[in-house]
Write a protein that holds these residues in place. Sequence first.
Motif: not given
Length: 170
Positions: A26, A76, A88, A90
């Motif tokens: 991330q 997320e 994921c 986000m």
Amino acid sequence: MTNTLIIAPPAQIETIVSGSLMETIQEQIISAFLDAMSMITIANGYNCNAGMNVFRCKQKLDPAELSAVVLWPGTETGEKKASGYQYCNMKMGIEAHALFGGANPSVISAKLLGDLIKAVFGQSITALVDEIIYESGGTDTYPDAGDVAIGVKVTLSIKYFYLIGDPYSQ
């Protein structure tokens, strides 16, 4: 026995916060977005120089900092995928702000929006991203009399994956 709180000296705290630990997938994606936003300059074929001032989660901008881009990484969500991966999604908000001078603020906001979209989709942000979805963009309000700046926001959905239980590896 006494309860004593031991606080590390500031130099050690800095090492802990910005040490050489690996970055999560991330964080690597966010860093790639910050780099891409810094490309928004007239010299690079954009309509403004917002890339000269790129910030992360900055609430207030001084007029001297404009034009500018502010990146807002959001929450997320994830779902388990077969083969041991966490998939994921986000949310990401990206704002661009500029002084409009004597120009029509609507014209400036349209140019800012175009620059943000071009920076997101016109470059290879990162090999770590599976998909970027443009959800919305533009300005909700226009300046009142006496205001000097206009801003726009783009909302994105960033999809990526990492190994379940290891957000540092894909």
